[in-house]
Enzyme design. Structure first.
Site, mmCIF file in Angstrom:
data_model
loop_
_atom_site.group_PDB
_atom_site.id
_atom_site.type_symbol
_atom_site.label_atom_id
_atom_site.label_comp_id
_atom_site.label_asym_id
_atom_site.label_seq_id
_atom_site.Cartn_x
_atom_site.Cartn_y
_atom_site.Cartn_z
ATOM 1 N N ASN A 165 41.770 61.773 18.486
ATOM 2 C CA ASN A 165 42.964 62.284 19.104
ATOM 3 C C ASN A 165 43.137 63.411 18.153
ATOM 4 O O ASN A 165 42.724 63.478 17.176
ATOM 5 C CB ASN A 165 43.825 61.343 19.348
ATOM 6 C CG ASN A 165 44.011 60.749 20.844
ATOM 7 O OD1 ASN A 165 43.688 61.361 21.989
ATOM 8 N ND2 ASN A 165 44.248 59.183 20.927
ATOM 9 N N ALA A 202 41.560 51.408 25.291
ATOM 10 C CA ALA A 202 40.821 50.513 24.777
ATOM 11 C C ALA A 202 41.226 49.876 23.527
ATOM 12 O O ALA A 202 42.122 50.488 22.940
ATOM 13 C CB ALA A 202 39.397 50.906 24.417
ATOM 14 N N LYS A 219 46.493 66.511 25.935
ATOM 15 C CA LYS A 219 46.463 64.876 25.716
ATOM 16 C C LYS A 219 47.497 64.743 24.639
ATOM 17 O O LYS A 219 48.260 63.786 24.326
ATOM 18 C CB LYS A 219 45.224 64.769 25.317
ATOM 19 C CG LYS A 219 44.712 63.360 24.672
ATOM 20 C CD LYS A 219 44.911 62.465 25.881
ATOM 21 C CE LYS A 219 44.870 60.712 25.332
ATOM 22 N NZ LYS A 219 43.803 60.414 24.410
HETATM 23 N N1 NDP Z 1 41.892 52.907 21.476
HETATM 24 C C1 NDP Z 1 42.308 53.900 22.486
HETATM 25 O O1 NDP Z 1 42.927 53.357 23.420
HETATM 26 C C2 NDP Z 1 42.107 55.429 22.148
HETATM 27 C C3 NDP Z 1 42.003 55.988 20.990
HETATM 28 N N2 NDP Z 1 41.920 57.377 20.752
HETATM 29 C C4 NDP Z 1 41.460 57.972 19.723
HETATM 30 O O2 NDP Z 1 40.284 57.506 19.197
HETATM 31 C C5 NDP Z 1 40.221 57.476 17.878
HETATM 32 C C6 NDP Z 1 39.692 55.929 17.421
HETATM 33 O O3 NDP Z 1 40.933 55.071 17.731
HETATM 34 P P1 NDP Z 1 40.365 53.738 17.995
HETATM 35 O O4 NDP Z 1 39.088 53.452 18.527
HETATM 36 O O5 NDP Z 1 41.518 52.901 18.670
HETATM 37 O O6 NDP Z 1 40.544 52.973 16.206
HETATM 38 P P2 NDP Z 1 39.955 51.624 15.645
HETATM 39 O O7 NDP Z 1 40.738 51.385 14.443
HETATM 40 O O8 NDP Z 1 39.829 50.481 16.557
HETATM 41 O O9 NDP Z 1 38.625 52.212 15.089
HETATM 42 C C7 NDP Z 1 38.107 53.044 14.153
HETATM 43 C C8 NDP Z 1 36.812 52.360 13.646
HETATM 44 O O10 NDP Z 1 36.406 53.484 12.885
HETATM 45 C C9 NDP Z 1 35.714 52.636 11.703
HETATM 46 N N3 NDP Z 1 35.794 53.360 10.597
HETATM 47 C C10 NDP Z 1 36.622 53.764 9.674
HETATM 48 N N4 NDP Z 1 36.038 54.588 8.675
HETATM 49 C C11 NDP Z 1 34.884 54.608 8.829
HETATM 50 C C12 NDP Z 1 33.665 55.251 8.216
HETATM 51 N N5 NDP Z 1 33.911 55.950 6.888
HETATM 52 N N6 NDP Z 1 32.362 54.816 8.409
HETATM 53 C C13 NDP Z 1 32.111 54.024 9.588
HETATM 54 N N7 NDP Z 1 33.342 53.545 10.363
HETATM 55 C C14 NDP Z 1 34.638 53.622 10.071
HETATM 56 C C15 NDP Z 1 36.685 51.340 11.771
HETATM 57 O O11 NDP Z 1 36.299 50.397 10.957
HETATM 58 P P3 NDP Z 1 36.746 49.078 10.669
HETATM 59 O O12 NDP Z 1 36.248 48.235 11.686
HETATM 60 O O13 NDP Z 1 36.265 48.701 9.159
HETATM 61 O O14 NDP Z 1 38.325 49.205 10.702
HETATM 62 C C16 NDP Z 1 36.934 51.208 13.228
HETATM 63 O O15 NDP Z 1 35.704 50.184 13.559
HETATM 64 C C17 NDP Z 1 41.706 57.730 17.146
HETATM 65 O O16 NDP Z 1 41.548 59.109 16.984
HETATM 66 C C18 NDP Z 1 42.400 57.418 18.560
HETATM 67 O O17 NDP Z 1 43.574 58.227 18.204
HETATM 68 C C19 NDP Z 1 41.556 58.124 22.016
HETATM 69 C C20 NDP Z 1 41.800 57.521 23.095
HETATM 70 C C21 NDP Z 1 42.024 56.230 23.341
HETATM 71 C C1 KPL Z 2 47.505 56.807 25.515
HETATM 72 C C2 KPL Z 2 45.825 56.599 25.255
HETATM 73 C C3 KPL Z 2 45.556 54.974 25.397
HETATM 74 C C4 KPL Z 2 45.181 57.363 26.406
HETATM 75 O O1 KPL Z 2 43.839 57.217 26.049
HETATM 76 C C5 KPL Z 2 45.655 57.204 23.692
HETATM 77 O O2 KPL Z 2 45.023 58.260 23.728
HETATM 78 C C6 KPL Z 2 45.836 56.429 22.609
HETATM 79 O O3 KPL Z 2 46.633 55.328 22.724
HETATM 80 O O4 KPL Z 2 45.308 56.723 21.588
#
Ligand code: NDP
Ligand code: KPL
Length: 299
Positions: free
Chosen positions: A99, A125, A176
């Protein structure tokens, strides 16, 4: 066979990785910080499972890949970049799913900019354990129109995720951010906005988003005034329990993406001499909240 490495297999990255792994033409490598055995994602279309290769050390990566998908938090961009040296070949393209509005800036020092595909993802998610995700909505991903964007769309063709290439990607990224910046309210109060709605709450939520629109327009984004009303209406109607990933981070005691989602509005506002007092207020209050947060990524 198309080789794909996913850096950051968390809520978003793990969900995307599992969808991509359903295509037998894809050879998936997970680049993880915390190891796990398998991916399992509860999606609106049923439970998906996959057992891709999981690497936890960049030194163990054998060969460059066709695609890299980065899905770490924005503040982990530097550590994520440590994977790129072994993963990048002369034609490797990098999709950045984080994001914010600084996806390219976070990786421009590590990848030729013409091979970075910034992607806006709206795929709610959550991660219940390493490798285990719940995808609340199929959602969508938009990438910039062009050869790389169009190829990224094809990469996801076998998934149920709506992936498209758009001509004005920058505006979609800022739109967004207008949604994400409003999430600071819930993250601070740890309450959904709907049940506590008032004229004063509306003033703050509207202010967060209006400042984002002003700065986004100064950065070149085309943003309608109606976007502010859309985000405010969503906040007004947000039921108890409705949150966002930064709220989930604070709740879990993880660092918050405060800079990528609100601090960036203040920083870029200063660049354009635009006052952003409400985003600045939430940055100050959340950074003083005692919850861990990561200051601006010092690339
Ligand atoms: N969750 C959502 O609904 C949404 C999220 N986003 C965006 O997506 C991005 C990710 O968010 P989200 O998935 O929620 O975050 P999470 O914390 O669930 O996932 C991040 C992942 O990255 C891993 N990680 C961190 N550093 C490293 C590294 N150096 N090497 C390998 N893996 C690494 C973490 O490891 P570890 O398991 O050890 O913590 C974790 O598994 C953010 O920018 C968020 O704003 C966008 C839309 C929706
Ligand atoms: C609002 C939402 C879930 C939309 O994907 C998002 O971007 C976040 O929470 O990081």
């Amino acid at each position: 066979m198309t080789s794909i490495a996913i850096i950051g297999p968390g809520a978003l990255g793990g969900t995307v990785a599992c969808w991509l792994a359903q295509d037998r033409e894809h050879r998936i490598t997970i680049c993880a910080r915390t190891p796990f055995e398998r991916l399992e994602v509860e999606t609106p279309k049923g439970t998906l499972r996959a057992t891709p290769e999981v690497a936890t050390d960049p030194a163990s990566v054998q060969a460059p890949v066709d695609w890299v998908v980065v899905a770490t938090k924005a503040y982990d961009a530097s550590s994520a970049a440590l994977w790129l040296k072994p993963l990048l070949g002369p034609a490797t393209r990098v999709i950045v799913l984080q994001n914010g509005v600084e996806r390219v800036a976070h990786f421009a020092g590590h990848v030729p900019e013409d091979r970075i595909v910034p992607a806006v993802a709206d795929i709610p998610a959550a991660r219940s354990a390493p490798g285990h995700m719940v995808q609340h909505r199929l959602g969508w991903i938009v990438v910039p129109h062009g050869a790389n964007g169009d190829a990224a769309v094809q990469l996801f063709a076998g998934t149920e995720i709506d992936v498209s290439a758009v001509p004005d990607w920058q505006s979609r990224a800022w739109a967004k951010l207008c949604l994400n910046c409003a999430g600071a309210f819930t993250t601070l109060t740890m309450r959904a906005t709907g049940p506590v709605w008032s004229r004063e709450v509306e003033t703050l939520v509207r202010g967060l988003v209006a400042e984002c629109v002003d700065v986004g327009r100064a950065e070149g984004a085309m943003l309608e005034d109606s976007l502010i009303d859309q985000v405010v209406e969503g906040a007004r109607n947000a039921p108890e329990g409705a949150g966002n990933s930064m709220y989930a981070d604070r709740l879990a005691g993880r660092p918050m993406e405060l800079d990528a989602r609100n601090g960036v509005i203040v920083r870029l506002g200063q660049k354009h001499n635009i006052e952003t007092p409400i985003n600045a207020l939430f940055v100050t209050l959340l950074s003083a909240s005692g919850s861990p947060w990561i200051d601006r990524q010092q690339d």
